[in-house]
Design an enzyme around this catalytic site. Structure first.
Site, short mmCIF file in Angstrom:
data_model
loop_
_atom_site.label_atom_id
_atom_site.label_comp_id
_atom_site.label_asym_id
_atom_site.label_seq_id
_atom_site.Cartn_x
_atom_site.Cartn_y
_atom_site.Cartn_z
N PHE A 123 0.79 -1.47 0.13
CA PHE A 123 0.23 -0.66 -0.04
C PHE A 123 0.70 0.97 0.10
O PHE A 123 1.41 1.22 0.49
CB PHE A 123 -0.90 -0.19 1.32
CG PHE A 123 -1.55 0.83 1.10
CD1 PHE A 123 -3.21 0.64 0.59
CD2 PHE A 123 -1.83 1.61 1.62
CE1 PHE A 123 -3.97 1.55 0.65
CE2 PHE A 123 -2.66 3.63 2.05
CZ PHE A 123 -3.69 2.46 1.07
N ALA A 144 4.81 13.87 3.35
CA ALA A 144 3.25 12.90 2.98
C ALA A 144 3.33 11.80 3.71
O ALA A 144 3.45 10.54 3.63
CB ALA A 144 2.59 13.08 2.40
N GLY A 145 3.35 11.71 5.19
CA GLY A 145 3.13 10.13 6.06
C GLY A 145 2.15 10.92 6.95
O GLY A 145 1.00 9.89 6.58
N THR A 192 6.44 -1.15 2.49
CA THR A 192 6.34 -2.22 2.60
C THR A 192 6.00 -4.27 2.01
O THR A 192 5.25 -3.81 0.86
CB THR A 192 6.01 -2.99 4.45
OG1 THR A 192 6.43 -1.87 5.16
CG2 THR A 192 5.79 -4.51 4.55
N ARG A 217 21.87 -18.10 33.21
CA ARG A 217 23.25 -18.10 33.84
C ARG A 217 23.48 -17.97 35.03
O ARG A 217 22.67 -17.47 36.34
CB ARG A 217 22.86 -16.46 33.41
CG ARG A 217 23.75 -16.02 33.61
CD ARG A 217 25.34 -16.02 33.03
NE ARG A 217 26.39 -14.89 32.74
CZ ARG A 217 27.33 -15.63 32.87
NH1 ARG A 217 28.19 -16.80 32.69
NH2 ARG A 217 28.18 -14.63 32.57
N GLU A 234 3.40 2.71 11.28
CA GLU A 234 1.46 3.17 10.99
C GLU A 234 1.10 4.89 12.03
O GLU A 234 0.06 4.03 12.20
CB GLU A 234 1.02 1.88 11.43
CG GLU A 234 1.40 1.16 10.23
CD GLU A 234 0.08 -0.39 10.16
OE1 GLU A 234 -0.53 -0.44 10.67
OE2 GLU A 234 0.59 -1.31 9.25
#
Length: 388
Positions: free
Chosen positions: A123, A130-131, A158, A275, A370
């Site tokens: 997408f 522009a985000g 992505t 450990r 996102e």
């Protein structure tokens, strides 16, 4: 709100956890080093029906819920966030817009392969300017006869450049419209651009801090021509449609963060019991024990947050604020648990062979992707009726 998993939901979570532990985890370091998405693992996920989980059987899906998709994303995120986000973005940003807004012809052409995991989709929203401010989109699409001519660029996309990527849905300015207050604003629409279309260039992948196995590229569109029928949804509704996709996607993103936080807890708890220093395991040290207790508390809070949002979404109830709360809380839980787990591991936690080292690198993007934490705070503030 019931937070108990049903028998079916528990079985799905257990099945994906087993797949994550036996198939994904052993290969995670190798593919992280190679910075390559393991298509054979994606194919197995497709065979398991994971990409089709929240879609009706009549379109080729599994007929399950969005909640169940999030369970699968969380289970995968425990061991490898790159694989988890490939599923999350593949469904929420790749398939969901086609299913929800596509025509019968678009669904018939693209859904079969996408739902089966034989293909991936991206997408293309984000641009250099522009985000979070999608209104600043500069990519344009102009009708020329029966074709859209697209020019612009996208970044951080992505699943856009894998060998099985079939398409990218892009947002573009398709004109102007007058708002009720008389102001003129950009008309944003969504358009399907199949991979391989002349003028559509998938640029070399990014050299990222983390999520090295996840496929992420910038895209360039120069006089790209696609049929007018490739308009996805109603013209001018691109902004509203992508907002709905983001609200939903934030819940699955939150589930991914919860998985990461859980994975860090599991690794740190195991190491603290094994450990031995000065004759006793380090988990007997109250400082370490208290750190693990806080990690457990974060996982619990994060899981409740995304599950609450997902249950409300599936029930058809308002969930916008809950999705933003979940996205913020879960991203912070992942980052905090990764930091604490790496500290517990000491020098071993600084080695990339260690799962906690990869979570440490991977988790930062959960506070950014996102919608940043600051954007989530803005949304929550507005939902409270305050100006922000």
């Amino acid at each position: 709100m019931n937070y108990e998993l049903s028998a079916e939901e528990q079985a799905l979570y257990d099945r994906v956890c087993d797949f994550a532990d036996t198939v994904v985890a052993p290969a995670a370091y190798e593919y992280d080093t190679k910075r390559r998405l393991p298509l054979e693992i994606i194919a197995q996920m497709g065979e398991m029906g994971l990409f089709g989980l929240p879609f009706p059987e009549e379109v080729g899906g599994q007929g399950k819920t969005y909640f169940q998709l999030c369970l699968a994303v969380e289970a995968l995120g425990r061991v490898d966030q790159s694989i988890g986000v490939t599923l999350e973005a593949g469904v929420g940003l790749g398939i969901m817009p086609i299913y929800r807004y596509g025509t019968a012809a678009q669904r018939a052409e693209f859904l079969p392969d996408l739902l089966a995991g034989r293909a991936l989709a991206g997408f293309g929203l984000t641009e250099a300017a522009a985000g979070s401010d999608a209104g600043a989109t500069r990519t344009t699409a102009v009708l020329d006869g029966d074709e859209w001519v697209i020019n612009g660029s996208k970044q951080f996309i992505t699943n856009s450049g894998t060998p099985i990527t079939k398409l990218v849905t892009i947002t573009a300015v398709t004109g102007e419209k007058t708002a009720p207050d008389g102001s003129v604003k950009k008309e944003l629409s969504c358009i399907i651009v199949p991979n391989g279309t002349p003028g559509f260039t998938v640029e070399p992948g990014y050299d990222k801090v983390g999520w090295n196995t996840s496929d992420t590229h910038p895209l360039t569109l120069r006089d790209v021509r696609v049929p007018a029928a490739n308009l996805l949804g109603e013209r001018g509704r691109g902004y509203a449609n992508f907002l709905q996709s983001l609200d939903e996607g934030r819940i699955a993103f939150a589930a991914l963060g919860t998985g990461a936080a859980q994975g860090c807890l599991e690794e740190a708890l195991r190491y603290a019991k094994e450990r031995v220093v000065f004759g006793t395991n380090i988990g007997a040290n109250q400082h370490i024990a208290f750190k693990l207790a806080r990690m457990q508390a974060r996982v619990h809070q994060a899981r409740l947050a995304w599950q609450d949002a997902a249950r409300k979404m599936d029930a058809g109830r308002p969930f916008k604020m809950e999705a933003s709360i979940a996205k913020m809380v879960c991203g912070e839980a992942a980052m905090d648990n990764a930091r604490d787990a790496t500290q517990i591991f000491g020098g071993y936690g600084f080695m990339n062979e260690s799962r906690v080292a990869r979570h440490y690198r991977d988790s930062k993007i959960l506070e950014i992707g996102e919608g940043t934490t600051e954007v989530q705070l803005m949304i929550i503030t507005r939902e409270l009726g305050l100006a922000a």
